[in-house]
Design a protein around this motif. Structure first.
Motif, short mmCIF file in Angstrom:
data_model
loop_
_atom_site.label_atom_id
_atom_site.label_comp_id
_atom_site.label_asym_id
_atom_site.label_seq_id
_atom_site.Cartn_x
_atom_site.Cartn_y
_atom_site.Cartn_z
N LYS A 67 -1.67 -6.07 4.72
CA LYS A 67 -3.09 -6.63 4.75
C LYS A 67 -4.09 -5.59 5.33
N ALA A 68 -3.84 -5.14 6.67
CA ALA A 68 -4.65 -4.11 7.50
C ALA A 68 -4.56 -2.73 6.60
N ALA A 69 -3.68 -2.35 5.99
CA ALA A 69 -3.67 -1.11 5.24
C ALA A 69 -4.59 -1.16 3.96
N LEU A 70 -4.63 -2.30 3.60
CA LEU A 70 -5.65 -2.44 2.36
C LEU A 70 -6.98 -2.64 2.69
N GLU A 71 -7.36 -3.20 3.74
CA GLU A 71 -8.52 -3.40 4.41
C GLU A 71 -9.15 -2.28 4.83
N ASN A 72 -8.27 -1.44 5.18
CA ASN A 72 -8.61 -0.12 5.78
C ASN A 72 -8.80 1.22 4.54
N GLY A 73 -8.72 0.72 3.43
CA GLY A 73 -8.88 1.55 2.28
C GLY A 73 -7.75 2.28 1.56
N LEU A 74 -6.47 1.67 1.78
CA LEU A 74 -5.39 2.32 1.18
C LEU A 74 -5.66 2.52 -0.42
N THR A 75 -5.19 3.60 -0.85
CA THR A 75 -5.37 3.90 -2.33
C THR A 75 -4.31 4.42 -2.93
N GLY A 76 -4.24 4.61 -4.22
CA GLY A 76 -3.36 5.29 -5.21
C GLY A 76 -2.06 4.36 -5.16
N LEU A 77 -1.01 5.03 -5.25
CA LEU A 77 0.38 4.34 -5.61
C LEU A 77 0.47 3.27 -4.12
N ARG A 78 0.28 3.80 -3.21
CA ARG A 78 0.34 3.18 -2.01
C ARG A 78 -0.13 1.98 -2.08
N ARG A 79 -1.45 1.86 -2.41
CA ARG A 79 -2.24 0.61 -2.49
C ARG A 79 -1.52 -0.38 -3.46
N ARG A 80 -0.95 0.09 -4.47
CA ARG A 80 -0.29 -0.71 -5.56
C ARG A 80 1.16 -1.47 -4.69
N ARG A 81 1.85 -0.32 -4.18
CA ARG A 81 2.96 -0.78 -3.53
C ARG A 81 2.74 -1.85 -2.53
N ALA A 82 1.73 -1.60 -1.79
CA ALA A 82 1.39 -2.81 -0.54
C ALA A 82 1.15 -4.02 -1.22
N ASN A 83 0.50 -4.09 -2.27
CA ASN A 83 0.56 -5.23 -3.02
C ASN A 83 1.58 -5.91 -3.56
N ILE A 84 2.35 -5.09 -4.22
CA ILE A 84 3.68 -5.66 -4.58
C ILE A 84 4.55 -6.18 -3.43
N GLN A 85 4.54 -5.25 -2.62
CA GLN A 85 5.68 -5.53 -1.41
C GLN A 85 4.96 -6.92 -0.43
N MET A 86 3.70 -6.95 -0.45
CA MET A 86 3.02 -8.20 0.25
C MET A 86 3.58 -9.15 -0.54
N ALA A 87 3.18 -9.08 -1.94
CA ALA A 87 3.45 -10.48 -2.80
C ALA A 87 4.91 -10.89 -2.78
N SER A 88 5.90 -9.79 -2.52
CA SER A 88 7.29 -10.21 -2.52
C SER A 88 7.32 -10.84 -1.16
N SER A 89 6.93 -10.51 -0.26
CA SER A 89 7.32 -10.67 1.24
C SER A 89 6.73 -12.22 1.10
N ILE A 90 5.41 -12.54 0.75
CA ILE A 90 5.00 -13.91 0.89
C ILE A 90 5.61 -14.88 -0.02
N ARG A 91 6.07 -14.48 -1.36
CA ARG A 91 7.20 -15.02 -2.05
C ARG A 91 8.27 -15.56 -1.21
N HIS A 92 8.87 -14.57 -0.79
CA HIS A 92 10.25 -14.82 0.13
C HIS A 92 10.11 -15.81 1.31
N LEU A 93 8.71 -15.99 1.83
CA LEU A 93 8.38 -16.67 2.91
C LEU A 93 8.05 -18.23 2.35
N GLY A 94 8.07 -18.17 1.03
CA GLY A 94 7.91 -19.61 0.56
C GLY A 94 6.46 -19.86 -0.03
N ASP A 95 5.75 -18.95 -0.23
CA ASP A 95 4.44 -19.08 -0.92
C ASP A 95 4.31 -18.56 -2.42
N PRO A 96 5.16 -18.98 -3.39
CA PRO A 96 4.98 -18.12 -4.65
C PRO A 96 3.71 -18.10 -5.35
#
Length: 168
Positions: A67-96
């Motif tokens: 979240k902090a990386a995205l709020e601080n302007g992460l761009t490009g493929l890393r921005r997309r990877r952050a969203n994918i990885q964060m969503a995966s983590s959130i799902r894994h923790l029980g919030d699909p």
């Protein structure tokens, strides 16, 4: 240095290449040390620190860093990877549902080589939400892009799964 140079990226890649042979806490410490070469609020450093924790099984510690990386302007493929990885983590923790919402939004952000990953992780979230036909359709659509033959047929059949579930 807000953006790491090629040498920094090479050292990061070498570190990730050693992941399987490195103890989790040691790996995290090494990523943290590399990220410390950047300003504390550097989006790339925050993202890499989150990724290290996530990969080492400390999912709950990764999400705030993504979240902090995205709020601080992460761009490009890393921005997309952050969203994918964060969503995966959130799902894994029980919030699909939150994970699915993030990934549906990510699908609207344009197309690149991570499209299949977005669809694959969205399929997992949908399956957790009880939307198995939609999940299967997304998974098959993602797979179709990588097949040497039958791409169009598989993609059409995948769309048919969604259409036939709409009529039931």
């Amino acid at each position: 240095m807000n953006r790491p140079d090629d040498h920094w990226e090479e050292r990061l890649a070498a570190l990730w290449a050693e992941f399987d042979a490195t103890e989790a806490q040691t790996f995290i410490a090494r990523v943290d040390a590399l990220a410390a070469e950047l300003p504390p609020d550097a989006a790339i450093g925050l993202f890499e620190r989150g990724g290290a924790r996530d990969t080492c099984g400390f999912t709950e510690l990764a999400i705030p860093l993504y979240k902090a990386a995205l709020e601080n302007g992460l761009t490009g493929l890393r921005r997309r990877r952050a969203n994918i990885q964060m969503a995966s983590s959130i799902r894994h923790l029980g919030d699909p549902q939150t994970a699915a919402d993030l990934l549906f939004a990510e699908m609207q952000q344009g197309s690149d080589e991570l499209d299949g990953a977005v669809r694959g992780f969205l399929a997992l979230a949908l399956a957790d939400l009880g939307c198995e036909r939609e999940a299967l359709a997304l998974g098959l659509t993602a797979l179709a892009a990588y097949l040497p033959r039958y791409n169009q047929s598989l993609a059409r059949y995948a769309q048919g799964l969604i259409k036939s579930s709409d009529t039931v």
